[in-house]
Design a protein around this motif. Structure first.
Motif, PDB file in Angstrom:
ATOM      1  N   ARG A  27       0.362  -1.348  -0.258  1.00  0.00           N
ATOM      2  CA  ARG A  27       0.004  -0.190   0.081  1.00  0.00           C
ATOM      3  C   ARG A  27       1.142   1.087  -0.141  1.00  0.00           C
ATOM      4  N   GLN A  28       2.166   1.571  -1.185  1.00  0.00           N
ATOM      5  CA  GLN A  28       2.530   2.355  -0.834  1.00  0.00           C
ATOM      6  C   GLN A  28       2.499   3.601  -1.593  1.00  0.00           C
ATOM      7  N   ALA A  29       1.020   3.422  -2.795  1.00  0.00           N
ATOM      8  CA  ALA A  29       0.458   3.832  -3.008  1.00  0.00           C
ATOM      9  C   ALA A  29      -1.386   4.318  -2.408  1.00  0.00           C
ATOM     10  N   ARG A  40      -7.930  11.718  -5.526  1.00  0.00           N
ATOM     11  CA  ARG A  40      -9.171  11.332  -5.292  1.00  0.00           C
ATOM     12  C   ARG A  40     -10.401  11.766  -5.206  1.00  0.00           C
ATOM     13  N   PHE A  45     -12.904   5.249  -6.883  1.00  0.00           N
ATOM     14  CA  PHE A  45     -11.555   4.149  -6.868  1.00  0.00           C
ATOM     15  C   PHE A  45     -11.891   3.264  -8.419  1.00  0.00           C
ATOM     16  N   ILE A  73       1.917  -2.263  -8.638  1.00  0.00           N
ATOM     17  CA  ILE A  73       0.798  -1.132  -9.810  1.00  0.00           C
ATOM     18  C   ILE A  73      -0.519  -0.925  -8.834  1.00  0.00           C
ATOM     19  N   PHE A  74      -1.389  -0.025  -9.386  1.00  0.00           N
ATOM     20  CA  PHE A  74      -2.451   0.626  -8.707  1.00  0.00           C
ATOM     21  C   PHE A  74      -3.384  -0.400  -9.019  1.00  0.00           C
ATOM     22  N   SER A  75      -4.245  -1.038  -8.526  1.00  0.00           N
ATOM     23  CA  SER A  75      -5.704  -1.754  -8.339  1.00  0.00           C
ATOM     24  C   SER A  75      -6.195  -2.461  -7.181  1.00  0.00           C
ATOM     25  N   ASP A  76      -6.658  -3.639  -6.882  1.00  0.00           N
ATOM     26  CA  ASP A  76      -7.504  -4.128  -6.293  1.00  0.00           C
ATOM     27  C   ASP A  76      -7.397  -5.447  -6.782  1.00  0.00           C
ATOM     28  N   LEU A  78      -9.794  -7.451  -5.233  1.00  0.00           N
ATOM     29  CA  LEU A  78     -11.938  -7.396  -5.772  1.00  0.00           C
ATOM     30  C   LEU A  78     -12.150  -6.911  -7.625  1.00  0.00           C
ATOM     31  N   PHE A  90     -17.236   0.582  -4.495  1.00  0.00           N
ATOM     32  CA  PHE A  90     -16.357   1.306  -3.306  1.00  0.00           C
ATOM     33  C   PHE A  90     -17.173   2.576  -3.271  1.00  0.00           C
ATOM     34  N   PHE A 141       0.096  -8.268  -8.892  1.00  0.00           N
ATOM     35  CA  PHE A 141      -0.020  -8.479  -7.579  1.00  0.00           C
ATOM     36  C   PHE A 141      -1.794  -9.731  -8.047  1.00  0.00           C
ATOM     37  N   GLY A 157     -16.703  -6.399   3.505  1.00  0.00           N
ATOM     38  CA  GLY A 157     -15.666  -7.040   4.423  1.00  0.00           C
ATOM     39  C   GLY A 157     -16.749  -7.529   6.125  1.00  0.00           C
ATOM     40  N   THR A 206      -4.718 -12.329   2.773  1.00  0.00           N
ATOM     41  CA  THR A 206      -4.759 -11.665   3.539  1.00  0.00           C
ATOM     42  C   THR A 206      -5.890 -11.921   4.669  1.00  0.00           C
TER      43      THR A 206
HETATM   44  O1  1CP Z   1       0.364  -0.094  -3.539  1.00  0.00           O
HETATM   45  C1  1CP Z   1      -0.861   0.099  -3.147  1.00  0.00           C
HETATM   46  O2  1CP Z   1      -1.743   1.030  -3.189  1.00  0.00           O
HETATM   47  C2  1CP Z   1      -0.874  -1.325  -4.134  1.00  0.00           C
HETATM   48  C3  1CP Z   1      -2.624  -1.164  -4.673  1.00  0.00           C
HETATM   49  C4  1CP Z   1      -3.706  -1.873  -3.680  1.00  0.00           C
HETATM   50  C5  1CP Z   1      -3.048  -3.389  -3.332  1.00  0.00           C
HETATM   51  C6  1CP Z   1      -2.390  -4.510  -2.753  1.00  0.00           C
HETATM   52  C7  1CP Z   1      -4.458  -1.958  -3.325  1.00  0.00           C
HETATM   53  C8  1CP Z   1      -5.430  -0.319  -3.697  1.00  0.00           C
HETATM   54  N1  1CP Z   1      -5.511  -3.007  -2.822  1.00  0.00           N
HETATM   55  C9  1CP Z   1      -4.468  -4.083  -2.724  1.00  0.00           C
HETATM   56  C10 1CP Z   1      -4.499  -5.087  -2.359  1.00  0.00           C
HETATM   57  C11 1CP Z   1      -6.117  -5.576  -1.232  1.00  0.00           C
HETATM   58  N2  1CP Z   1      -7.201  -4.959  -1.533  1.00  0.00           N
HETATM   59  C12 1CP Z   1      -6.171  -5.927  -0.058  1.00  0.00           C
HETATM   60  C13 1CP Z   1      -4.815  -7.294  -0.120  1.00  0.00           C
HETATM   61  C14 1CP Z   1      -3.897  -6.217   0.497  1.00  0.00           C
HETATM   62  C15 1CP Z   1      -4.435  -5.448   2.593  1.00  0.00           C
HETATM   63  O3  1CP Z   1      -4.525  -6.863   2.845  1.00  0.00           O
HETATM   64  O4  1CP Z   1      -4.403  -4.937   2.014  1.00  0.00           O
HETATM   65  C16 1CP Z   1      -7.059  -6.098   0.642  1.00  0.00           C
HETATM   66  C17 1CP Z   1      -7.806  -7.242   1.486  1.00  0.00           C
HETATM   67  C18 1CP Z   1      -8.098  -5.392  -0.320  1.00  0.00           C
HETATM   68  C19 1CP Z   1      -9.705  -4.942  -0.367  1.00  0.00           C
HETATM   69  C20 1CP Z   1      -9.737  -3.426  -0.492  1.00  0.00           C
HETATM   70  N3  1CP Z   1      -9.859  -2.758  -1.264  1.00  0.00           N
HETATM   71  C21 1CP Z   1      -9.768  -3.584   1.243  1.00  0.00           C
HETATM   72  C22 1CP Z   1      -9.856  -3.781   2.526  1.00  0.00           C
HETATM   73  C23 1CP Z   1     -11.325  -3.374   3.471  1.00  0.00           C
HETATM   74  C24 1CP Z   1     -11.292  -4.678   4.482  1.00  0.00           C
HETATM   75  O5  1CP Z   1     -12.015  -5.539   4.518  1.00  0.00           O
HETATM   76  O6  1CP Z   1     -10.795  -4.213   5.262  1.00  0.00           O
HETATM   77  C25 1CP Z   1      -9.787  -1.328   1.191  1.00  0.00           C
HETATM   78  C26 1CP Z   1     -10.194  -0.621   2.210  1.00  0.00           C
HETATM   79  C27 1CP Z   1      -9.896  -1.314  -0.466  1.00  0.00           C
HETATM   80  C28 1CP Z   1      -9.983  -0.257  -1.674  1.00  0.00           C
HETATM   81  C29 1CP Z   1      -8.768   0.023  -1.701  1.00  0.00           C
HETATM   82  N4  1CP Z   1      -7.964  -0.608  -2.517  1.00  0.00           N
HETATM   83  C30 1CP Z   1      -6.424   0.415  -2.434  1.00  0.00           C
HETATM   84  C31 1CP Z   1      -6.616   1.567  -2.400  1.00  0.00           C
HETATM   85  C32 1CP Z   1      -5.330   2.196  -1.971  1.00  0.00           C
HETATM   86  C33 1CP Z   1      -7.859   0.965  -1.731  1.00  0.00           C
HETATM   87  C34 1CP Z   1      -8.438   2.688  -0.252  1.00  0.00           C
HETATM   88  C35 1CP Z   1      -9.466   3.475  -1.793  1.00  0.00           C
HETATM   89  C36 1CP Z   1     -10.194   4.233  -1.276  1.00  0.00           C
HETATM   90  O7  1CP Z   1      -9.744   4.716  -0.049  1.00  0.00           O
HETATM   91  O8  1CP Z   1      -8.719   5.385  -1.758  1.00  0.00           O
END
Ligand code: 1CP
Length: 343
Positions: A27-29, A40, A45, A73-76, A78, A90, A141, A157, A206
């Protein structure tokens, strides 16, 4: 196109000697970066994920601000579910929501096949754009099948994953069919990202730690093995959280390297896992600590991990509260390390 094979991260994944470990952060981005918050405000999203220009830009943001050794890479995780028929949203102030959760064998059958380049080209396109715009290696990823099934069945969640476990125990055949479908989708997705130029790919499991040992072995592990058996051409990493009690299963997973959360003890991990590259594992909640404390913690981790096969990372992702100064302090502490001067 530049060659990533001599990058620090590629060397660490081959267990070659390096003077310091490579560093990137899960989550460095994201929301702790003001430049991310700016985008944002303008785009939703899913639009940020599905538009390759935006996804590439957000991937590059932390690489401009910090001397990270790789981008992710910025993605998700899901997004493939959205492509397979899940009604994913979202909404502001909420985590991810799926409005048509999977609750029956018919729901499993109704999920469509996933072809990454046809259905979800944006992460691959964003990888290609990043590779034109930076010399830093880019990681791809995906989510592991069990973690994806959690969101798909629960509809979002959860603290207990009540619906997911109920489905798993009451309809085990349908659950296993779902895991298999997800494994095929995820395997193809990781391979497509490697084909687009990812230096390595990380599978995020996770929520695996919500399972007992027996349930992990029966329901989650076979699907993870299937994912990794489908992927070749670049190293694979497996991240799971709160799974210290499954460490002994890791050698069966089929990944080339493992990302550890902050609870895992290095000595024990190395004893159980042997000679495999490891990534981690600073507690992300340490980043608001004073720089000197961060420095001590980072150096302690590097010392324990040893000179080869270590990628420095957090034990889970940066949070929205993560201070920029804490990220910088952790990176500074990694960059000043020099194994050639350690007696
Ligand atoms: O550096 C990066 O930001 C890389 C991109 C990235 C990655 C690797 C995002 C962007 N999401 C993920 C993986 C991800 N997404 C995981 C596995 C890793 C982890 O445990 O953190 C999971 C469980 C998700 C599901 C998800 N997407 C959640 C978690 C909710 C929960 O149940 O705890 C959330 C909040 C998101 C949205 C999301 N995805 C990414 C970002 C930056 C965000 C926040 C969006 C925003 O509000 O701007």
């Amino acid at each position: 196109m530049h060659d990533d094979s001599q990058s620090l991260i590629a060397k660490a994944l081959r267990k070659e000697p390096v003077t310091r470990p490579p560093v990137w952060m899960m989550r460095q981005a994201g929301r702790y970066l003001p430049e991310y918050m700016e985008l944002r405000r303008q785009y939703g999203f899913l639009e940020r994920c599905y538009n390759p220009e935006l996804a590439a830009e957000i991937t590059l943001q932390p690489l401009r601000r910090f001397p990270f050794d790789a981008g992710i890479i910025f993605s998700d995780i899901l997004l493939p579910l959205d492509c397979m028929g899940a009604d994913l949203h979202f909404r502001e102030g909420k985590g991810p929501q799926i409005d048509n959760p999977v609750r029956s064998a018919e729901d499993v059958d109704a999920l469509t096949d996933f072809e990454p380049e046809r259905d979800l080209p944006s992460p691959m396109e964003a990888i290609r754009l990043c590779r034109q715009r930076t010399d830093k290696p880019i990681l791809g990823f995906a989510g592991a099948p069990f973690t994806l099934a959690c969101y798909l069945i629960e509809g979002g969640g959860s603290k207990t994953w009540h619906h997911t476990k109920h489905f798993m125990w009451s309809q085990p055949e349908a659950f296993k069919k779902l895991m298999d479908k997800l494994a095929v989708a995820v395997g193809k997705h990781l391979q497509a990202q490697i084909n687009a130029g990812a230096v390595a790919v990380q599978l995020f499991d996770t929520w695996a730690g919500a399972l007992s040992r027996e349930d992990y072995l029966e329901f989650a592990l076979p699907a993870v093995q299937k994912v990794f058996s489908m992927v070749s051409g670049a190293p694979t990493l497996y991240f799971s959280r709160d799974t210290q009690c499954f460490l002994d299963f890791y050698p069966q997973v089929g990944a080339d390297a493992f990302a550890l959360d902050w609870r895992v003890d290095w000595t024990r991990a190395q004893q159980v896992l042997g000679d495999v590259p490891l990534q981690g594992n600073l507690d992300p909640i340490a980043l608001p600590a004073p720089p000197e404390i961060i420095r001590q913690k980072v150096h302690h981790i590097i010392q324990q991990a040893g000179p080869t096969g270590h990628i420095f990372n957090l034990g889970h992702g940066c949070t929205p509260q993560t201070p920029i100064s804490g990220v910088q302090a952790a990176i500074d502490a990694v960059l000043e390390w020099d194994w050639s001067k350690v007696g």
